[in-house]
Each structure stands twice: as C-alpha cells, then as structure tokens.
Design a protein around this motif. Structure first.
Motif, mmCIF file in Angstrom:
data_model
loop_
_atom_site.group_PDB
_atom_site.id
_atom_site.type_symbol
_atom_site.label_atom_id
_atom_site.label_comp_id
_atom_site.label_asym_id
_atom_site.label_seq_id
_atom_site.Cartn_x
_atom_site.Cartn_y
_atom_site.Cartn_z
ATOM 1 N N GLU A 574 29.436 -22.059 -39.896
ATOM 2 C CA GLU A 574 29.019 -23.384 -40.337
ATOM 3 C C GLU A 574 29.453 -24.452 -39.342
ATOM 4 O OE1 GLU A 574 30.717 -23.529 -44.193
ATOM 5 O OE2 GLU A 574 29.008 -22.570 -45.181
ATOM 6 N N LYS A 575 30.620 -24.282 -38.749
ATOM 7 C CA LYS A 575 31.058 -25.222 -37.707
ATOM 8 C C LYS A 575 30.141 -25.129 -36.488
ATOM 9 C CE LYS A 575 35.992 -25.358 -38.918
ATOM 10 N NZ LYS A 575 37.365 -25.028 -38.465
ATOM 11 N N GLN A 576 29.708 -23.905 -36.156
ATOM 12 C CA GLN A 576 28.806 -23.740 -35.016
ATOM 13 C C GLN A 576 27.466 -24.409 -35.285
ATOM 14 O OE1 GLN A 576 31.520 -22.671 -33.020
ATOM 15 N NE2 GLN A 576 29.702 -22.009 -31.916
ATOM 16 N N VAL A 577 26.969 -24.279 -36.513
ATOM 17 C CA VAL A 577 25.703 -24.938 -36.852
ATOM 18 C C VAL A 577 25.830 -26.451 -36.712
ATOM 19 C CG1 VAL A 577 24.134 -25.446 -38.765
ATOM 20 C CG2 VAL A 577 24.840 -23.099 -38.336
ATOM 21 N N ASP A 578 26.955 -26.986 -37.156
ATOM 22 C CA ASP A 578 27.182 -28.428 -37.008
ATOM 23 C C ASP A 578 27.178 -28.837 -35.540
ATOM 24 O OD1 ASP A 578 27.368 -28.633 -39.737
ATOM 25 O OD2 ASP A 578 29.563 -28.558 -39.777
ATOM 26 N N GLU A 581 23.588 -28.804 -34.260
ATOM 27 C CA GLU A 581 22.824 -29.964 -34.721
ATOM 28 C C GLU A 581 23.071 -31.185 -33.830
ATOM 29 O OE1 GLU A 581 20.540 -30.166 -36.764
ATOM 30 O OE2 GLU A 581 20.718 -28.563 -38.257
ATOM 31 N N LEU A 582 24.294 -31.274 -33.315
ATOM 32 C CA LEU A 582 24.608 -32.402 -32.431
ATOM 33 C C LEU A 582 23.879 -32.307 -31.096
ATOM 34 C CD1 LEU A 582 28.472 -32.669 -33.069
ATOM 35 C CD2 LEU A 582 26.665 -34.117 -34.026
ATOM 36 N N GLU A 583 23.381 -31.113 -30.767
ATOM 37 C CA GLU A 583 22.679 -30.909 -29.504
ATOM 38 C C GLU A 583 21.171 -31.123 -29.629
ATOM 39 O OE1 GLU A 583 24.286 -30.113 -26.631
ATOM 40 O OE2 GLU A 583 26.171 -30.327 -27.753
ATOM 41 N N TYR A 587 16.649 -31.805 -26.925
ATOM 42 C CA TYR A 587 15.384 -31.075 -26.858
ATOM 43 C C TYR A 587 14.222 -31.813 -27.523
ATOM 44 C CZ TYR A 587 19.019 -27.571 -26.200
ATOM 45 O OH TYR A 587 20.135 -26.900 -25.769
ATOM 46 N N VAL A 588 14.506 -33.013 -28.016
ATOM 47 C CA VAL A 588 13.470 -33.739 -28.746
ATOM 48 C C VAL A 588 12.267 -34.038 -27.876
ATOM 49 C CG1 VAL A 588 12.959 -35.914 -29.934
ATOM 50 C CG2 VAL A 588 15.098 -34.737 -30.378
ATOM 51 N N THR A 589 12.486 -34.320 -26.625
ATOM 52 C CA THR A 589 11.385 -34.694 -25.730
ATOM 53 C C THR A 589 10.630 -33.500 -25.167
ATOM 54 O OG1 THR A 589 12.958 -34.760 -23.873
ATOM 55 C CG2 THR A 589 12.552 -36.834 -25.072
ATOM 56 N N ASN A 590 11.128 -32.278 -25.424
ATOM 57 C CA ASN A 590 10.471 -31.069 -24.915
ATOM 58 C C ASN A 590 10.099 -30.179 -26.099
ATOM 59 O OD1 ASN A 590 9.819 -28.553 -23.755
ATOM 60 N ND2 ASN A 590 11.101 -28.984 -21.956
ATOM 61 N N THR A 599 14.075 -22.205 -33.800
ATOM 62 C CA THR A 599 14.049 -20.784 -34.163
ATOM 63 C C THR A 599 15.447 -20.183 -34.160
ATOM 64 O OG1 THR A 599 11.826 -20.558 -33.238
ATOM 65 C CG2 THR A 599 13.083 -18.530 -33.585
ATOM 66 N N ALA A 600 16.199 -20.486 -33.091
ATOM 67 C CA ALA A 600 17.566 -19.969 -32.995
ATOM 68 C C ALA A 600 18.440 -20.524 -34.110
ATOM 69 C CB ALA A 600 18.161 -20.317 -31.635
ATOM 70 N N LEU A 601 18.259 -21.796 -34.425
ATOM 71 C CA LEU A 601 19.060 -22.420 -35.470
ATOM 72 C C LEU A 601 18.720 -21.831 -36.836
ATOM 73 C CD1 LEU A 601 21.205 -24.599 -35.918
ATOM 74 C CD2 LEU A 601 19.355 -26.250 -36.288
ATOM 75 N N LYS A 602 17.445 -21.556 -37.065
ATOM 76 C CA LYS A 602 17.029 -20.969 -38.337
ATOM 77 C C LYS A 602 17.632 -19.579 -38.524
ATOM 78 C CE LYS A 602 12.999 -19.870 -41.180
ATOM 79 N NZ LYS A 602 13.530 -18.558 -41.564
ATOM 80 N N LYS A 603 17.666 -18.787 -37.459
ATOM 81 C CA LYS A 603 18.282 -17.460 -37.556
ATOM 82 C C LYS A 603 19.752 -17.580 -37.945
ATOM 83 C CE LYS A 603 15.356 -14.932 -34.274
ATOM 84 N NZ LYS A 603 15.322 -14.189 -32.987
#
Length: 1112
Positions: A574-578, A581-583, A587-590, A599-603
């Motif tokens: 859960e800490k890694q997911v947090d 999310e900060l990163e 990638y918003v512009t790409n 996809t990686a976050l969903k996994k």
C-alpha cells in the motif's frame, strides 16, 4: 464348459451363478454384524434364498427343460417365434446343472452360454381374468383388493407395482402416473404355459431383463435402483408383520433378484444392450439423495457389502466409485456443490468392510507423492481440501475488500465460519468411522495423517514456496480433525495423560523429527539418543497426540505465521501504491506511457485486493472460538505433559512444582523437537492477541506456571526467542480487556502463590540473559524483551508481596541484583541518549525544511526521508525511555541501597546529571519539535521522572558525593531551573521542591569540599590512577593475566557488562582478581603525606598567641 468359451464368458458365467444362486442357509455372523453396523437397517442377512422349486403353488416355472437349437428349428416359419417380440426362455433350476439356467439362460450343444430369445405373435391375445377393475384403462396392479385375494394374485399385483411392470399393452401408467413397462416376451411365455398370465418370482428374471433392455430415457441402473427402493420398503413392511407370512419369501426373493440385476447393470451394462463407460456407473448415483429413486440407499450398500465374499467385482465397483468421487471433488471448491460428495462418503464409511476395502485402494496412500498433490491425488485429500481459503472462494466472500465496511467483513467471516465448522464436523465423523472400522483401516488413516505433516516441513521455512506445499485450508482441516480426535482422552483430571508415552519417539514414530531443532540438544546428541530404539508397541493415544502436535506446527501455526507476514506485505504494498500515485504526473502528457503506468498500477492494486480477501478469509477461519478453544485444550495437555517430564515424581497439576528445576536434565526432554513448546507459545500468543476472552481460569494457571518455570530454569531451553515468547504471553495476558482492567492474567499473577514466589526473580533473570541472544539483532531484540518485562513488573508492583521478595532478593543474592541494576542503568542511559539526540535531529531537519531558502528537489526529498526515519526511531526510543525511567523510579524508591553501591553509583549520578543538563540547560532549545505527543515525548514529565530519581536517593551520602564529583555535567544552576519548571507546571508538591533545594545545597557544598581535597592532593602519580577512570584508586587489585592494577569498583562495574579482562579480552571473574596490597599501602601513604602537609600548612598559617613580655 467347452474349451471354446472365452475368458470373458467364463468370468461372466461365474458372476451370474454367484449372484443368482439360491440357497437355504442362514446368514453368517459376519454378515449379520455388517448389517447391524449399517444404520440397523432391515436388510436380510442372507447370502441366498430358496430356489424357484421351493416357491408357493402360485409360483410356477415357465418351462420344464431348456430349449435347444434343435427344438427351435422344428418350429414352423409362421410360428410365433418369427414375431419381432422377444422373449427369454427360462428353465427350471432342477432341469440342468448349468447355473445360467437359474437366470433363464440356456446353453447350446457347443457349450457356449447364451440367452435364448424367441418371438411372440403380436396378434395373439390372452384372457383378461386377472382380478382387475372393471373400469377400462385402470392398471390391474391398482385394482380393488378382494377380501379373498389369493397369494398368487397378491404376488402378481405386488411384483407389478414394485417393478412397474405390466402384461397388458394398453396400461402404460399406474394410478400415480408412473410409467409401466410392458413385457410382451414374458407375457407370451406365460400364455404358452396356459392359465392366467401373472407375474411370479420365477418370471421376474426375464421380466427385469426385458424391461431394463427396452428403456428409452433412463439407464438400466436408474430403473433398477428405483425398483430396489420399492422392494426394500415392501420387504420391511412384510417382515414387520411376521417372517412366517407366506408373502415374506416372495418379497425376499424379489429383493434378491433386484439386487443381482442392479449389480449386473453396474458391472455388465452390455447385458442390457448398453456399452460400458469409462466412468464408474455408480459414482453419479452416490451423489443423489438416498431417498431419490436413482440414489444409493443404506439398504443397497448393506446388501452389497454382504455380497463382497461372493463377488469381488462388487468391491471393485464400490471402491472405484469412491475413487471417482474423490477425483471429481478434487476439481471443485467450496463455491461449488460439494455437499453431495461429503454425504456420499459419510454413507460409505458406515460399513466397516467397505471402509477396509477403501483403505486398501492404491489411491488411499500413494507412494512418493509430493506435498502439493496430497489434497488432489489421495482418496481423502479432496474432502479435506474443501475450505474458504481455496482459490477464488476468498474473493467470493470478500469481493472488493477495500470498499467493504467492518460490519460486512464480520458478517462474511461469521458465514464462512459456520460453513466451515459444519464441514469439519463431517470430516471428523468420516475419520472416526475409518478409525473404528478395523485395526488395518485405523493404521491406514494414521499413516495418511502422518503423510500430510511429514511432507509439509517446508511450510515452516523462512520463505515458503506455496507451489510445493499443501494449502492452508487443507492443513487447517487436518489439524482441526486431529484436535477433535484427541478430545476423548483429554479429561479435566488428566487421568489418561500418563498414556502419552515419550518413548513413542524412539520406536517407529510416524512423525519425522530428524531434521527438527531440539529443545536443548545438538544434532549429534539427538541422533545418538534416537538411534537407540525402544521395544514395545505404541498406543493410539500416543499416536494421535504426537500427530496432532506436528499438525499444529505445520498446519495452523504455519498459517498464523503466513498471516502475520501477509499483513506486513500488504502494508508495504500500500505504501508502494501511494508512491506510484505520486509519480502519475510524469506520464500525463504521454498517453502511451500513461496506459502502461495504469496497467502496472492496476496489477498492483489487484494483488492488494487478493491479499486482503485472503487475509479476511484466513482471519475468519482462525478466529473461530470453538476450534481455538479446542486447540487450547490440547495445548493445556501439552503443557502438563511437558511439566511432568521436567519434574519427575511430581503429580502435576495436583502437586505443586518445585523451582528451580533439577540441574540434571532428562535427555529425553532435551531431545524433544523444539516445536513441542513453540506450538504452545505461538498458539497462546495468537489467542492472547486476538481473542483473550476465551481463555479459562484453569488454562491460565498452567500457562503461567509453564512460563515461570522455563524463565526461572531457563537453561532447559536453548532458543532465546522461544523463552522471549513466554514473556510475550505474560505481557499480552495483562493487556486490558473490556471486562478486565489487568487482562486475563493480571489478577492471577497477583494471587497465584506460584507466581508471587517465583515470577519476579524469573523476569529479572531473563532480563539479564536478554543482553546476549546470540543473533545479529540481539542489540535491538533485548529492548523489545525488556519493554515487555517492564510492563509485567508494573502490573505486579502494587502487590507488597513482590516488593518484599525483591528486597529479600537484593540482600540474599547481591551479585545477581547488582547485575540487574547495572543493565537497567545501561538501558536508561542508552535510550535516553538516543531519544534526546533524535529530537535534536528532528528539530534541525524541520527547521531546514521550513526555511524560505530554495532547496533542490533531490536534496529536499533526501531530507524528508531522513526526517521520517528520525521520527520513527525517536518514537521507538521514547517509548522505551518512558518505560525504563518508570522502572528506575520504582526500583530506586524501593531499593535505594542497591543503586548506591560503589560499582553503580557514579555511573548513575553521571547519567542523571547529563540528562538533567540536556533537559534544562542551553541544549534544551534543540528538543523543541512539532507535535511532540506523536512520539510519546512529554519533556515536563520526563524532567519530573529524572528529579524523582534524585529525590529517591537523596539520603545516600555516596550518591550525593557521586553527583558532586561529576565534573562533566553537574551544574548547580540546573537544579534551580528544574525546580522552577516543576513549580510552574505544578508537577511536584512543595515538600518535594523543598527536598530538591536542600539536596542541591548539600551537593554544592560537597562539590566545593571535593575540589578542595583534590587541590590538596596536588599532582597524583600515574601509578596511583585507575587506568580506565583516571581517578585515584582506593582499593587496587591486580588482573591475573594482564597483570594490570585498577580499582576494585572499576573492574566490578566492568564485569557486570563484560565478563572479560578489559586489556587482553581473556575471561575474568571477580574471584580471579588479586588484591594489590603494596600499591594500596603506597596510595594510603601518599594520601597521609598530602593530608599531613595540609594540616601543617594550616597550622603554620594560623597566628600564634603573642607572649606578654612587658615589665610589670
């Protein structure tokens, strides 16, 4: 039999003869016993019945001799045999010695058996004078019974109703709408014999064969099983009236024939024109309700078991059905309809003979099977594998776990628990029947239980590969089943505990313990001990006791361990997911990279959901009050058994244990696997932490005695972490609950005589031992252990019995107590220093991060990480600081003399002065941090605790002198500042503040005197200075190996923490040191010389009285 007969035909002939042969013998005793054990059903205990020739007058044979091919050839072409309606030519048993003749089979001149089928003219009609209703279309079997109904008419009507047969083509249904099977072949044969066509037991063979061969929408076995249900009901009805009733032999024979044809349909479907299938034909029927027409009832199983000795194929049929059920269940989970499989096995295991046959199956105990395959490839495995912890079952109970509220989770866990509890009760019933069936079957299932634990040693590895071990759900079910099997001998008086034979492990034990760590023996000692085998046989109680111990270790305790690790892993994920999310902004512009990121976050999130579902399911399974209460009862027996081993001759728990234990340890105890005690510790730790309310008072007594015994006589256990687990049990036992302010053990620790006599010494002893645990983490481990010890001592401290014993201990065992005080002082010094330094670091980092000066992102990130780390450490150290200061306050108040001994007092004074200076001196500004309460840091209360120690020791002269001699940190103004702060916040009463002021004044005066004395001594020769403390020695001693002289108090203080010579690291004790009398004399002479000069100087400087010389 002709040589041309094939082997298959020979086998078939033999089976047909066995299943159809009629005898008049009485049932054997073994058959009767089988029937009695099969639900006390009313099945006839007979392997055969009377022959058709013995039937009533109304039951006539159809022909008197077999029909030969020659006789058939003599018939004209237009004879009835040319018709398409088949019939079976059934001969009288007396006409031929051929067994097939009893089933209506004839044998050609060539010797090959066959069924002689001829044709019946369809146009031929028979009279309808058969006692039937005058209403057209009403089946004759349901016609009104005449008061003068003959036996023949009753037989015809009853057989037609039971087997749903009719001799009239127009009657297709009975009064209940059930389809009737028209048998034209039988009708034709009966008409040829003349008279009124009626069903008789003699014609039943041909009728069943004809009816079962012409079915459309069901199989022969479906039809015949329904017939079996009906004939059994009729059999019981007639038998209940009287076995002398002439109707009884008719129904009995019909029942026998029906069973024979059921077996034919299952084992020889080609007899009815059906092809054999790859699957067992009986397996699907076992899954149906026994009351269903197509289901397998108790009567069927009982009759089948009786026929085992006559026909081996029946045994193969039933065992094969069980094997197929097991294979099918292996593909199912608790989400599927698994109940019919369990109910089928429950029905089967009620028959001892069938159980014995089942345990002989190669699938019951396969050789060289891997652990992960036990639950799918053994006969019992799939039944024990059913669990809420299977595959997708966890997600079905706890879908979208992060969105569920606590109430939903609790309700789901209750539902899960109830379902599993029912299943586990059924597993126990199955195991019980197998155990009680016979000695062989009992040995087999014990071997199977042993296989499950011996193959799963890897479940307790540091890193478990789940692909090569059995599942948690399977192992938990095995453990619960074994727990319940132990219940019969676990009575409250321990009357059968002596039957648990420790020599079981030296015979041929089922459990494998060779690679297990032993309680207090190395591998060589263990191998030698177990290498000497002991004669004799092991009893069942010993077998099941040791199997259950092993099952707990590799089953429930392994799952507890996995659950603890899972909780840690989920927090990390859960800490890694947090962090991820900060990163996101990167990638918003790409869009392409954003899709990869999503996809990686969903996994990752899916893994967390899956882990949470499993966590909730595992908690639901493990937090079952009933199973945990049963587990505790077993562990209570383990506790008593272990304490009896270490206290030979003591009838524990009736007699009280005597401590300390004998120094001569039993080798048998030393070589016991470590998990024998580890399971007890782990089990009670889990319960204390999660459900302490289920612990009973009697269990608490023995648990406390176990903990105290092995903490007091700690040399009985090699593993320090195992001993620390005993402390953890006591610590968790004093946690407050809703109904008990001192937890489940607090009141007991203050009232149990065994505890009041031994607990405090045991805790202090282990406090000392925890200094060195022998691992790379021992420095930090000791603080965790000592924190728990502090909590226990705080719980019992209000009891004057403990304080009195502590005072006696200090007077009686001075060296022991001094070691304890020294280590306590070390801890206080270290944690205070670390905590206060941590707050200084936090203060500086917070100040830098709040500065308006621009900072590089990487630098800021680094400082933020450093701040988070410092905050975590400060919180931990502050918690320890608060506890150690509380202990120091308690002990200095109760035993001031012990803390002012020469080897202790100067270190204590230096520590107090240093921390007082930090708290109120110039450095105190660096302790100011934001939200200090989140660290448990209250500077005012900490200052108050430090002052309390000063006040506790204020009457000790050597303590006041030690404070005065602290040249590094002692400052008189610090006492004044402390008094102002304490007064401002009303933390001390006026009397205490006055005492502090008086103490400060005395110390200031002593300081001045001491400085003057040091000045008087002048320059001290180096040989008189202690080489470690650089102070003038008072009682010098020589170290035997390094030959260096230093003060006795210095080396005593050193040896409290380090048992080696400080100069060459060789082992050293106080008994080894040699008094340096020569050096001591020189020092005393030096002091006398300096003192004498001082006195002479003072005298010379005093003005002399002037003599009056004036003249009078």
């Amino acid at each position: 039999m002709a040589d041309s007969m094939s082997d298959a035909d020979k086998i078939r002939m033999k089976r047909l003869a066995k299943l159809s042969a009629s005898t008049s013998t009485q049932p054997s005793s073994s058959s009767s016993q089988l029937q009695q054990e099969a639900n006390n059903n009313d099945t006839e205990r007979s392997a055969g019945v009377s022959t058709p020739s013995q039937k009533e007058a109304g039951s006539s044979t159809l022909t008197s001799e077999p029909t030969s091919p020659a006789n058939q050839a003599e018939k004209p072409a237009d004879s009835p045999s040319a018709s398409s309606k088949p019939k079976i030519n059934i001969t009288s048993p007396q006409a031929s010695g051929n067994p097939f003749s009893q089933l209506g089979l004839s044998q050609s001149s060539g010797g090959t058996p066959r069924i002689n089928i001829t044709s019946v003219d369809q146009g031929k009609t028979t009279p309808l004078k058969r006692e039937q209703s005058s209403q057209a279309g009403t089946p004759r079997s349901k016609s009104p019974r005449s008061p003068q109904e003959t036996l023949a008419v009753w037989e015809d009507r009853t057989l037609g109703s039971i087997f749903r047969l009719t001799l009239e083509e127009n009657y297709t249904q009975d009064a209940h709408g059930n389809k009737l099977h028209y048998v034209p072949g039988v009708k034709s044969d009966l008409e040829e014999d003349g008279g009124t066509p009626r069903f008789t037991t003699s014609a039943l063979d041909q009728a069943l064969l004809e009816a079962a061969s012409s079915l459309e929408n069901e199989t022969p076995l479906d039809y015949l099983l329904g017939c079996w249900k009906r004939v059994c009901r009729q059999y019981r009805a007639v038998k209940s009236n009287s076995t002398s009733d002439p109707k009884f032999p008719i129904v009995k024979e019909a029942r026998r024939i029906c069973m024979s044809y059921c077996i034919f349909a299952a084992t020889m479907p080609d007899m009815f024109g059906h092809e054999a299938t790859a699957s067992n034909p009986l397996a699907s029927h076992l899954l149906l309700d026994p009351d269903d027409d197509r289901g397998v009832c108790a009567d069927f199983l009982a009759e089948a078991v009786i026929r085992f000795e006559e026909d081996e194929s029946i045994k193969e049929l039933l065992v094969g059905a069980i094997e197929e059920l097991s294979a099918r269940l292996a593909k199912k989970t608790m989400n599927d309809d698994y109940k019919p499989y369990i109910l089928a096995l429950r029905s089967i295991v009620r028959y001892p003979t069938l159980v014995e046959a089942m345990t002989q199956s190669p699938l019951f105990l396969p050789e060289n099977i891997a652990a992960q395959n036990i639950e799918t490839q053994t006969l019992l495995g799939p039944f024990f594998a059913i669990s809420p912890l299977q595959g997708d079952v966890t997600t079905s109970y706890f879908s979208s776990p992060k969105t569920r509220d606590k109430g939903y989770i609790i309700n789901s866990q209750k539902s899960l628990r109830m379902t599993l509890q029912t299943h586990q009760m059924e597993l126990l019933e199955i195991a019980n029947y197998i155990i009680r069936a016979s000695k062989d079957s009992r040995e087999k299932i014990l071997d199977w239980f042993a296989l499950t634990v011996n193959a799963n040693h890897k479940r307790r590895a540091m890193q478990v590969d789940q692909a090569v071990v059995s599942s948690d759900g399977f192992m938990i079910n095995v453990t619960i089943c074994l727990d319940q099997l132990c219940e019969p001998f676990m009575d409250a008086t321990f009357s059968k505990i002596d039957r648990i034979d420790i020599d079981y492990l030296r015979r041929a034990p089922r459990i494998t313990i060779g690679d297990e760590t032993k309680l207090n023996a190395d591998q060589k000692t263990s191998d030698e001990f177990y290498g000497h085998k002991v004669d004799g046989a092991s009893n069942f109680i010993s077998e099941i006791f040791f199997l259950t111990l092993a099952a707990h270790h590799y089953g429930t305790e392994a799952t507890n361990q996995k659950l603890s690790q899972l909780e840690k892993d989920l927090k990390w994920m859960e800490k890694q997911v947090d962090k991820f999310e900060l990163e996101r902004h990167k990638y918003v512009t790409n869009p392409q990279q954003l899709r990869v990121f999503e996809t990686a976050l969903k996994k990752y999130k899916d893994q967390i959901d899956k882990g949470l579902s499993y966590k909730y399911a595992a908690q639901g399974v493990l937090l079952n009050e009933l199973s945990q209460a049963r587990s505790m009862q077993f562990m209570r027996y383990v506790i008593v058994w272990l304490l009896r081993i270490v206290s030979p001759g003591v009838n524990f728990p009736k007699d009280t244990l005597r401590l300390p234990l004998s120094p001569d340890q039993s080798v048998a105890f030393q070589c016991l696997p470590e998990y024998f005690l580890e399971d007890v510790v782990a089990n009670f730790k889990f319960i204390m932490r999660n459900m302490p309310e289920i612990i009973t008072s009697t269990q608490s007594d023995e648990l406390v005695m176990l903990c105290i015994t092995f903490l007091q006589s700690s040399d009985y256990i090699k593993n320090p972490y195992l001993k620390s687990g005993l402390v953890t049990i006591l610590f968790q036992g004093i946690w407050p609950t809703y109904t008990r302010s001192k937890g489940v053990l607090g009141d007991l620790l203050n009232s149990l005589p065994f505890a009041t006599n031994h607990l405090l010494h045991a805790l202090m002893k282990f406090y000392i031992e925890a200094e060195n645990t022998g691992t790379h983490t021992q420095f930090f481990d000791k603080f965790n252990i000592r924190y728990e010890i502090f909590q226990i001592i705080k719980c019992i401290w209000p009891n004057p019995l403990y304080r009195n014993l502590l005072e006696q201990e200090a007077n009686k065992n001075l060296d022991f107590f001094v070691r304890f005080v020294n280590l306590l002082l070390n801890d206080v010094t270290f944690v205070l220093d670390e905590a206060l330094n941590g707050f200084t670091k936090i203060h500086n980092l917070q100040k830098e991060l709040e500065s308006p000066v621009a900072m590089e992102p990487a630098v800021r990130t680094e400082k933020e990480e450093s701040l988070a780390q410092a905050q975590g450490q400060a919180k931990s150290y502050m918690q320890l600081t608060n506890e150690t200061m509380d202990m120091l306050k308690l002990f200095t108040k109760a035993l001031a003399e012990s803390f002012t001994m020469p080897e202790i007092v100067q270190r204590l004074a230096d520590m107090l002065d240093f921390n007082l200076d930090v708290m109120v001196g110039p450095r105190s500004i660096n302790l100011k941090v934001r939200e200090p309460q989140q660290y448990g840091f209250n500077p005012k209360l900490l200052l108050s605790a430090i002052v309390d120690v000063y006040l506790n020791l204020r009457d000790r002269e050597n303590f006041r002198l030690a404070v005065a001699r602290d040249g590094r940190s002692y400052k008189p103004e610090n006492f004044e500042k402390a008094a102002l702060i304490l007064s401002k916040w009303s933390l001390k009463a006026r009397e205490e503040l006055d005492s502090l002021a008086a103490l400060s004044k005395v110390i200031r005066k002593l300081k001045e005197e001491d400085e003057q004395a040091e000045e008087d001594l002048g320059e001290i020769p180096d040989e008189f200075l202690d080489p470690l403390m650089y102070t003038l020695m008072e009682d010098p001693v020589i170290l035997p190996r390094s030959r260096i002289s230093l003060d006795r108090s210095t080396i005593r203080s050193h040896l409290l923490s380090d048992p080696n010579d400080p100069f060459n690291r060789t082992p050293l004790t106080m008994e080894d040191v040699i008094p340096d009398t020569e050096l001591k004399a020189k020092i005393q002479a030096f002091r006398a010389e300096k003192t004498g000069k001082k006195e002479f100087t003072n005298a010379a400087s005093t003005p002399a009285e002037v003599m009056d010389t004036t003249e009078g």
